[in-house]
Scaffold this active site. Structure first.
Site, PDB file in Angstrom:
ATOM      1  N   CYS A  81       0.884  -1.183   0.000  1.00  0.00           N
ATOM      2  CA  CYS A  81       0.000   0.000   0.000  1.00  0.00           C
ATOM      3  C   CYS A  81       0.914   1.222   0.000  1.00  0.00           C
ATOM      4  CB  CYS A  81      -0.904  -0.002   1.227  1.00  0.00           C
ATOM      5  SG  CYS A  81      -1.776  -1.555   1.519  1.00  0.00           S
TER       6      CYS A  81
ATOM      7  N   ALA B 138       1.308   4.287  -1.710  1.00  0.00           N
ATOM      8  CA  ALA B 138       1.080   5.738  -1.837  1.00  0.00           C
ATOM      9  C   ALA B 138       1.063   6.401  -0.457  1.00  0.00           C
ATOM     10  CB  ALA B 138      -0.227   5.986  -2.566  1.00  0.00           C
ATOM     11  N   PRO B 139       1.562   7.637  -0.364  1.00  0.00           N
ATOM     12  CA  PRO B 139       2.087   8.506  -1.436  1.00  0.00           C
ATOM     13  C   PRO B 139       3.536   8.222  -1.842  1.00  0.00           C
ATOM     14  CG  PRO B 139       2.078   9.680   0.640  1.00  0.00           C
ATOM     15  CD  PRO B 139       1.480   8.343   0.930  1.00  0.00           C
TER      16      PRO B 139
ATOM     17  N   CYS C 161      -0.974   3.783  11.049  1.00  0.00           N
ATOM     18  CA  CYS C 161      -0.765   5.083  11.691  1.00  0.00           C
ATOM     19  C   CYS C 161      -1.954   5.375  12.613  1.00  0.00           C
ATOM     20  CB  CYS C 161      -0.577   6.197  10.663  1.00  0.00           C
ATOM     21  SG  CYS C 161      -1.843   6.240   9.392  1.00  0.00           S
TER      22      CYS C 161
END
Length: 450
Positions: free
Chosen positions: A264, A266-267, A385
């Site tokens: 996963c 991005a960014p 996060c």
């Protein structure tokens, strides 16, 4: 002589806040667009707009409590424009070094700008009362979740959850830290420069730079306007990345010549750091579900001089088609983002906790797929996060039970000296922002048995 266009920064701030609150827009994107559209504003005015918008969002529950204490018309019944004007004015009066009269008078003028001249008296009355009675704000009893929720503008469900996890005092410290203005953290591009050389260049450009206590290749920047305008950025000497993400890559421990998958991506920050730690030698596949994000990642890799990164559109929750071929896999999954509230203050206003169960389902699908990519003896790092045990520890427990061919691996060697390594020895770490100075983050390391 041509007349200069007058741009009122308070109007831009109210406009941004109204959009964020009514159109479900993101604060960073809304601010960026409005500041770009009003590019004639001075640097000082741009900083003022950013401070007012983000500060109002950080303190919104408290600000609304103040307004509802002193206004007969409650916030949910107010016109969106007037509500945005009042909220930003209360922020200036209560949290900034701005005279109450100036904030009040400017707000009254703004009411007229959008055709609410007949309500000038209402705006004036509410703000004069809130200015006069700053010391008379009624709050719930200290020591209660309700008190923390209003005093620190965190949703009540979240405060209750954190008190259950960490206790009252620790929760208060997390909430207080979330309400501070963040600095910008960057990762030095070690393919092109080193920490000291970049620090010197940034300081020469007028940026205030502090070195990191956690990651040797990280720098903390303040007094920055638009980083993308700096020559050092254009030359690809750094990318923006919080130290929590840098630490996740350190735990992944990429080596030169490895074959690595970032599921996963991005960014792109973690992929960039992985490639830099691999010294741009080996193979790195960076995937994301959104095509437009792939374009941004490719642009970033080119700017940084990274050539080993192959970007691909892929749903991380979809079945894997090339099993057990990667040395290392990073699954930094979509999550509730509850560790990011200092940088993304609108998160606290747009989450109600109801999405957590659907997120854990996706997280487990991604984790299950990730396992299939890891070769024997290879490593899987799972990170989020967020500060939510359902998304973190509970997912880790589920994974180890569901995948007996994996084991959690001690990660204490990757942590700075003096850190509590009790859970790290069991294979995972929760970064509490007030203790680490990073985003709130969870990192776990899993190894497939040989």
């Amino acid at each position: 002589m041509e007349k200069m266009i007058q741009i009122n920064p308070r109007e831009i701030a109210a406009e941004a806040l109204m959009e964020i609150m009514t159109a479900d827009a993101y604060n960073t994107m809304t601010l960026r667009r409005l500041l770009r559209q009003n590019g004639a504003m001075s640097r000082q005015d741009r900083a003022f707009v950013t401070e007012v918008v983000n500060g109002t969002l950080r303190n919104l529950i408290y600000i609304d409590h103040v307004l509802n204490t002193f206004s007969k018309t409650k916030t949910e019944k107010m016109k969106p424009w007037l509500l945005a004007v009042l909220r930003t004015a209360v922020y200036q009066m209560y949290f900034m070094d701005i005279p109450d009269a100036a904030a009040c008078n400017e707000a009254v003028k703004l009411a007229s700008v959008r055709g609410y001249g007949s309500l000038k008296g209402f705006v004036n009355g509410v703000l004069r009362t809130t200015a006069k009675k700053k010391q008379e704000i009624p709050l719930s009893e200290m020591g209660t979740a309700e008190y923390l929720s209003v005093a620190y503008s965190h949703p009540l469900w979240l405060v209750r959850m954190w008190i259950a996890y960490y206790g009252y005092e620790e929760t208060e410290q997390i909430c207080a830290y979330d309400n501070q203005s963040p600095d910008v953290t960057i990762r030095v591009n070690t393919l092109k420069t080193n920490t000291q050389a970049l620090k010197k260049k940034l300081e020469q450009a007028g940026v205030h730079v502090a070195e990191s206590r956690i990651c040797a290749d990280a720098l903390h920047l303040t007094k920055t306007a638009d980083l993308s305008r700096l020559d050092t950025f254009k030359e690809g000497l750094f990318h923006v990345q919080d130290e929590s993400s840098q630490l996740a890559v350190r735990v992944l421990d990429p080596k030169k010549g490895d074959k690595i998958l970032d599921m996963c991506a991005a960014p792109g920050g973690k992929s960039f750091t992985i490639a830099e730690r691999m010294e741009n030698e080996g193979s790195l596949l960076s995937c994301d579900i959104y095509a437009h994000k792939i374009d941004l990642m490719e642009e970033g890799a080119e700017r940084l001089g990274i050539s080993i990164m192959q970007c691909r559109v892929k749903d991380a929750a979809a079945e894997e088609e090339s099993p057990k071929q990667f040395d290392r896999v990073l699954a930094d999954v979509p999550c509730s983002g509850l560790g990011l509230m200092r940088k993304k203050p609108d998160i606290r206003l747009k989450k109600d906790g109801n999405e957590i169960d659907s997120l854990t389902k996706i997280q487990r699908e991604i984790l299950g797929n990730a396992a299939g990519y890891v070769k024997k003896g290879g490593v899987l790092v799972y990170s989020t996060c967020t500060l939510c045990r359902k998304e973190n520890e509970k997912n880790l427990e589920w994974f180890l039970k569901d995948h007996p061919d994996f084991t959690a691996e001690d990660i204490s060697e990757f942590l700075p000296e003096g850190w509590d390594t009790e859970t790290a020895k069991k294979g995972y770490l929760t970064l509490l922002p007030h203790k680490t100075g990073t985003d709130g983050f969870f990192i776990s390391k899993l190894r497939r048995k040989d």
